[in-house]
Write a protein that holds these residues in place. Structure first.
Motif, short mmCIF file in Angstrom:
data_model
loop_
_atom_site.label_atom_id
_atom_site.label_comp_id
_atom_site.label_asym_id
_atom_site.label_seq_id
_atom_site.Cartn_x
_atom_site.Cartn_y
_atom_site.Cartn_z
N TYR A 236 0.84 -1.20 0.00
CA TYR A 236 0.00 0.00 0.00
C TYR A 236 0.88 1.26 0.00
O TYR A 236 0.90 2.01 0.98
CB TYR A 236 -0.91 0.01 1.22
N PRO A 237 1.59 1.51 -1.09
CA PRO A 237 2.55 2.62 -1.09
C PRO A 237 1.92 4.00 -0.93
O PRO A 237 2.61 4.94 -0.52
CB PRO A 237 3.24 2.48 -2.45
N ASP A 238 0.65 4.13 -1.26
CA ASP A 238 -0.02 5.43 -1.14
C ASP A 238 -0.79 5.59 0.16
O ASP A 238 -1.45 6.62 0.37
CB ASP A 238 -0.97 5.64 -2.32
N ASN A 239 -0.74 4.59 1.00
CA ASN A 239 -1.53 4.66 2.25
C ASN A 239 -0.80 3.90 3.35
O ASN A 239 -1.30 2.93 3.89
CB ASN A 239 -2.92 4.07 2.02
N ILE A 240 0.38 4.38 3.70
CA ILE A 240 1.22 3.67 4.67
C ILE A 240 0.94 4.19 6.07
O ILE A 240 1.20 5.35 6.39
CB ILE A 240 2.72 3.85 4.34
N SER A 241 0.38 3.33 6.90
CA SER A 241 0.13 3.67 8.30
C SER A 241 0.68 2.53 9.14
O SER A 241 0.32 1.37 8.95
CB SER A 241 -1.37 3.84 8.56
N ASP A 261 10.76 5.49 5.93
CA ASP A 261 10.38 6.72 5.23
C ASP A 261 11.57 7.30 4.46
O ASP A 261 11.39 7.82 3.34
CB ASP A 261 9.86 7.74 6.25
N ASP A 262 12.75 7.21 5.02
CA ASP A 262 13.94 7.67 4.29
C ASP A 262 14.14 6.86 3.01
O ASP A 262 14.51 7.41 1.95
CB ASP A 262 15.19 7.56 5.19
N GLU A 263 13.92 5.55 3.08
CA GLU A 263 14.04 4.71 1.89
C GLU A 263 13.01 5.08 0.84
O GLU A 263 13.29 5.07 -0.37
CB GLU A 263 13.89 3.23 2.27
N LEU A 264 11.80 5.41 1.28
CA LEU A 264 10.75 5.83 0.35
C LEU A 264 11.12 7.14 -0.35
O LEU A 264 10.85 7.32 -1.55
CB LEU A 264 9.42 5.99 1.09
N ILE A 265 11.74 8.04 0.40
CA ILE A 265 12.16 9.32 -0.19
C ILE A 265 13.20 9.08 -1.28
O ILE A 265 13.17 9.70 -2.35
CB ILE A 265 12.71 10.25 0.91
N LYS A 266 14.13 8.15 -1.01
CA LYS A 266 15.14 7.83 -2.02
C LYS A 266 14.51 7.15 -3.24
O LYS A 266 14.89 7.42 -4.39
CB LYS A 266 16.19 6.90 -1.42
N LYS A 267 13.56 6.26 -2.98
CA LYS A 267 12.95 5.50 -4.07
C LYS A 267 11.99 6.34 -4.89
O LYS A 267 11.89 6.16 -6.13
CB LYS A 267 12.24 4.27 -3.50
N TYR A 268 11.25 7.23 -4.21
CA TYR A 268 10.25 8.06 -4.90
C TYR A 268 10.52 9.53 -4.60
O TYR A 268 9.71 10.20 -3.94
CB TYR A 268 8.84 7.69 -4.44
N PRO A 269 11.63 10.09 -5.07
CA PRO A 269 11.98 11.46 -4.69
C PRO A 269 10.99 12.51 -5.18
O PRO A 269 10.85 13.57 -4.56
CB PRO A 269 13.36 11.65 -5.36
N ASN A 273 3.49 11.65 -2.23
CA ASN A 273 2.37 10.84 -1.73
C ASN A 273 2.85 9.49 -1.22
O ASN A 273 2.19 8.87 -0.39
CB ASN A 273 1.32 10.65 -2.83
N LYS A 274 4.00 9.05 -1.72
CA LYS A 274 4.53 7.75 -1.29
C LYS A 274 5.47 7.97 -0.10
O LYS A 274 6.70 7.91 -0.22
CB LYS A 274 5.22 7.05 -2.45
N ARG A 275 4.85 8.23 1.01
CA ARG A 275 5.56 8.46 2.27
C ARG A 275 4.74 7.78 3.38
O ARG A 275 3.57 7.42 3.19
CB ARG A 275 5.67 9.95 2.58
N VAL A 276 5.34 7.63 4.52
CA VAL A 276 4.55 7.16 5.67
C VAL A 276 3.54 8.24 6.02
O VAL A 276 3.90 9.40 6.24
CB VAL A 276 5.48 6.87 6.87
N LYS A 277 2.27 7.85 6.04
CA LYS A 277 1.20 8.83 6.31
C LYS A 277 0.96 9.01 7.80
O LYS A 277 0.70 10.12 8.27
CB LYS A 277 -0.10 8.38 5.64
N SER A 278 0.99 7.89 8.55
CA SER A 278 0.65 8.00 9.97
C SER A 278 1.27 6.86 10.75
O SER A 278 1.68 5.84 10.17
CB SER A 278 -0.87 8.00 10.18
N LYS A 299 11.93 16.80 14.34
CA LYS A 299 13.38 17.07 14.34
C LYS A 299 14.05 16.56 13.07
O LYS A 299 15.00 17.17 12.55
CB LYS A 299 14.02 16.44 15.57
N VAL A 300 13.54 15.44 12.53
CA VAL A 300 14.14 14.88 11.31
C VAL A 300 13.34 15.24 10.06
O VAL A 300 13.45 14.58 9.02
CB VAL A 300 14.28 13.34 11.42
N GLY A 301 12.51 16.28 10.17
CA GLY A 301 11.79 16.78 9.01
C GLY A 301 10.61 15.97 8.57
O GLY A 301 10.23 16.00 7.40
N LYS A 302 10.00 15.26 9.49
CA LYS A 302 8.86 14.41 9.14
C LYS A 302 7.58 14.87 9.85
O LYS A 302 6.82 14.07 10.39
CB LYS A 302 9.17 12.95 9.45
#
Length: 505
Positions: A236-241, A261-269, A273-278, A299-302
């Motif tokens: 569920y890459p668009d709805n990660i909780s 979440d850092d890995e998702l940022i690298k994979k989908y820069p 929308n493809k980030r941890v939502k909650s 603190k880590v920008g999330k």
């Protein structure tokens, strides 16, 4: 009474007919009245309650849609008739029920109406059998729906204007399947944004949205927590909780969330929308957990990752976290405390005979007075009105005879129903009036469009925000809403009480 030839009845655990959700004494009474020639006698019953749950200042009237559909489809089957014969009901009465259709009239508060003790929520006028035999189903439906909708307005903060995103998570703790489904529906009317119950959305549509992500078992299944998080994100890459407390919120859950979440940022820069939502926590000191998580993620920008709390929550726990500890989660999952209204699990609605229609069309008031003045009901075919003040807030409810009219701008005298009222008789001039009981069914035919869930939910919200005195919404020691009688109703009640019991109420 003819001799009854009874064929054997074979129980069937899968059988279901809502018309048989009936206390047996309703059949014994109806059978007796039928045999005594009262088959066509028309009775008037009122459903009302005597005390708000949790000693609140208001309740929410709910369940009218389900009750309406029940009455429109009311019938008995051959299986029902066979069983009734084995229980001693007369053949004549059973044959009458075999082809019975409900042809009565139902007036009620519109579903979602803010309501108060002693004011009729439902008025039934029907032939004898149709008035008596529906009591249990009517009370079960109205009581449970009203209880959960009322509780939900507190849990979601709707009543105190402190809105919370609450998901109803209580089906597994509900008292049965129907309570889980009906409770999810009522909770959404009371402000919940969704439910964990899949069948509820299938029954009621997307306004009762089924929501949810993962449980601890999913995390436990994988070799590591990170493996579990990664597997869910791939699905569920668009709805990660994520659920953080399977092992340790801060030693394991939080680091793995940040890593994923850092890995998702690298994979989908280029795809935010493809980030941890909650992230949800379900144990420990929730308020402390919220503050530490929020600080660490920011603190880590999330800051975009929302925080969700669950674990035996209720309105008091959430308010305490928010007010005293500065921990306001983005959303909450509330289970057993909502679906069972754990702090006040019974809505004490009653169904009482108030009048009998005579052959000349007049109505003879009827009254249960008991040995307690507080149990003395309000007799007669009644109508409820709401009077609004200059700010368009509900000033009082007035119980009148059905034929009486209350007109805005015209001074009226009212009798306070509270026996301890300092001024039992008052004169008021209504700024605006509203007739509270409206027709749903007349002579067995539906005469009112049933609003959709979104409309009913907005109706409840509008009343609590704009048309109820703030003092009635206080969590502690709320103002008691004024409920008054017209002089005509008060006189009928006093005279009938004196006749039946002696003295004054």
């Amino acid at each position: 009474m003819s001799e009854i030839n009874v064929e054997p009845y074979v129980p069937d655990e899968d059988y279901d007919n809502p018309a048989m959700v009936t206390d047996f004494y309703e059949f014994t009474m109806a059978n007796s009245l039928f045999l005594h020639g009262f088959k066509d006698k028309v009775m008037v019953f009122d459903m009302f309650f005597r005390e708000n749950p949790d000693k609140l200042g208001y309740s929410i009237s709910c369940g009218q849609a389900k009750l309406t559909k029940f009455l429109l489809n009311y019938h008995f089957t051959d299986r029902d008739i066979t069983w009734l014969l084995t229980k001693g009901m007369s053949e004549e009465f059973c044959e009458y029920l075999r082809n019975y259709k409900w042809k009565g009239t139902m007036y009620a508060l519109p579903e979602g109406t803010v309501c108060y003790p002693q004011v009729p929520m439902v008025r039934i006028e029907c032939d004898m059998a149709g008035a008596i035999l529906i009591e249990t189903y009517l009370l079960q439906t109205m009581n449970f729906h009203s209880l959960i909708a009322t509780k939900a307005t507190r849990v979601t903060g709707l009543a105190t204007h402190t809105h919370r995103n609450v998901m109803e998570f209580g089906t597994r703790r509900a008292q049965g399947e129907s309570a889980g489904n009906d409770g999810a529906y009522a909770a959404v009317l009371g402000g919940a944004i969704g439910t964990a119950n899949c069948l509820a959305e299938m029954k009621y549509g997307p306004d009762v949205k089924a929501v949810g992500t993962i449980a601890h078992s999913f995390v436990e299944f994988f070799p590591t927590e990170y493996d579990a998080f990664k597997a869910y994100a791939e699905t569920y890459p668009d709805n990660i909780s994520l659920l953080l407390d399977t092992y340790s919120i801060f030693d394991s859950g939080l680091p793995n969330l940040i890593k994923l979440d850092d890995e998702l940022i690298k994979k989908y820069p280029n795809d935010p929308n493809k980030r941890v939502k909650s992230a949800r926590i379900d144990s420990g000191d929730l308020a402390r957990g919220y503050k530490k998580l929020r600080k660490a993620l920011d603190k880590v920008g999330k800051s975009y990752i929302k925080l969700v709390a669950s674990n035996s929550l209720d309105e008091k726990k959430m308010a305490d976290m928010e007010m005293y500890e500065g921990a306001k989660f983005d959303s909450y999952g509330v289970g057993e405390k909502l679906i069972t209204s754990a702090s006040s699990p019974v809505f004490g609605g009653v169904y009482k005979l108030v009048a009998v229609k005579e052959d000349d069309g007049s109505y003879t008031p009827k009254m249960k007075c008991s040995d307690s003045a507080s149990k003395a009901i309000i007799p007669g075919k009644l109508m409820a009105w709401r009077v609004y003040d200059e700010e368009d807030k509900g000033q009082c409810d007035i119980i009148a005879c059905d034929e009486e009219e209350i007109v805005a701008g015209h001074p009226i005298e009212v009798i306070n129903l509270d026996p301890d009222a300092f001024d039992p008789v008052r004169r008021i001039t209504p700024v605006r009036v509203e007739k509270l009981l409206v027709p749903f069914i007349e002579n067995g035919e539906l005469v009112r469009d049933l609003p959709d869930i979104k409309t009913k939910k907005a109706y409840i919200k509008d009343q609590l925000e704009n048309h109820v005195w703030e003092s009635e919404l206080r969590p502690e020691m709320p103002h008691v809403h004024y409920v008054d009688l017209t002089p005509k109703v008060a006189e009928i009640r006093e005279e009938l009480y004196a006749k039946l019991h002696g003295g004054r109420i």
